[in-house]
Design a protein around this motif. Sequence first.
Motif, PDB file in Angstrom:
ATOM      1  N   LEU A   1      36.518  36.357  47.073  1.00 33.87           N
ATOM      2  CA  LEU A   1      35.691  37.400  46.465  1.00 33.87           C
ATOM      3  C   LEU A   1      34.948  38.187  47.540  1.00 33.87           C
ATOM      4  N   ALA A   2      34.379  37.493  48.506  1.00 31.24           N
ATOM      5  CA  ALA A   2      33.657  38.167  49.595  1.00 31.24           C
ATOM      6  C   ALA A   2      34.590  39.058  50.414  1.00 31.24           C
TER       7      ALA A   2
ATOM      8  N   VAL B   1      37.498  40.523  49.479  1.00 30.08           N
ATOM      9  CA  VAL B   1      37.949  41.684  48.713  1.00 30.08           C
ATOM     10  C   VAL B   1      36.794  42.662  48.499  1.00 30.08           C
ATOM     11  N   SER B   2      35.646  42.172  48.077  1.00 34.44           N
ATOM     12  CA  SER B   2      34.515  43.074  47.827  1.00 34.44           C
ATOM     13  C   SER B   2      33.999  43.681  49.132  1.00 34.44           C
TER      14      SER B   2
ATOM     15  N   CYS C   1      36.241  46.542  49.985  1.00 34.92           N
ATOM     16  CA  CYS C   1      35.913  47.679  49.117  1.00 34.92           C
ATOM     17  C   CYS C   1      34.682  48.401  49.651  1.00 34.92           C
ATOM     18  N   ALA C   2      33.636  47.661  49.957  1.00 33.52           N
ATOM     19  CA  ALA C   2      32.397  48.260  50.460  1.00 33.52           C
ATOM     20  C   ALA C   2      32.630  49.006  51.769  1.00 33.52           C
TER      21      ALA C   2
ATOM     22  N   ASN D   1      33.001  51.311  45.215  1.00 32.40           N
ATOM     23  CA  ASN D   1      31.902  50.573  44.608  1.00 32.40           C
ATOM     24  C   ASN D   1      32.410  49.624  43.519  1.00 32.40           C
ATOM     25  N   VAL D   2      32.099  48.342  43.665  1.00 29.89           N
ATOM     26  CA  VAL D   2      32.496  47.355  42.658  1.00 29.89           C
ATOM     27  C   VAL D   2      31.612  47.551  41.424  1.00 29.89           C
TER      28      VAL D   2
ATOM     29  N   VAL E   1      33.329  42.663  37.644  1.00 35.58           N
ATOM     30  CA  VAL E   1      34.195  41.596  38.153  1.00 35.58           C
ATOM     31  C   VAL E   1      34.260  40.476  37.130  1.00 35.58           C
TER      32      VAL E   1
ATOM     33  N   GLN F   1      36.211  36.568  37.090  1.00 36.21           N
ATOM     34  CA  GLN F   1      37.065  35.658  37.843  1.00 36.21           C
ATOM     35  C   GLN F   1      37.060  34.291  37.185  1.00 36.21           C
TER      36      GLN F   1
ATOM     37  N   MET G   1      38.958  43.079  39.044  1.00 36.98           N
ATOM     38  CA  MET G   1      37.803  43.820  39.539  1.00 36.98           C
ATOM     39  C   MET G   1      38.007  45.303  39.223  1.00 36.98           C
TER      40      MET G   1
ATOM     41  N   VAL H   1      36.710  48.979  40.235  1.00 36.52           N
ATOM     42  CA  VAL H   1      35.977  49.638  41.310  1.00 36.52           C
ATOM     43  C   VAL H   1      35.984  51.145  41.112  1.00 36.52           C
TER      44      VAL H   1
END
Length: 89
Positions: A16-17, A19-20, A23-24, A29-30, A33, A35, A46, A48
């Motif tokens: 998760l960290a 992938v997010s 994205c950041a 912007n997420v 989510v 999971q 997710m 976004v």
Amino acid sequence: MKAVITVIGKDTVGILAGVSGECAKNGANVVEVTQSVMQDMFAMIMMVDITNCTVPFKELSESLKKIGADFGVSVHVTHEELFNTMYRV
């Protein structure tokens, strides 16, 4: 404009960290989510917002697939419009 990111594979710390964070890094912007971990299998969807994304969609998709490969999971990125069209009843 939004995109849907799906992640499937063997659970491991940091998916998760990773992938997010990617994205950041690229201005996506997420928004939402969900999971689940079932035994040792990880599944995530997710949503976004890619309106302010700093890279083209294809580049974002490829970078997320690379992050997935680093974790040994499958990552797919789909435009929201295409996702909605594919799953319309």
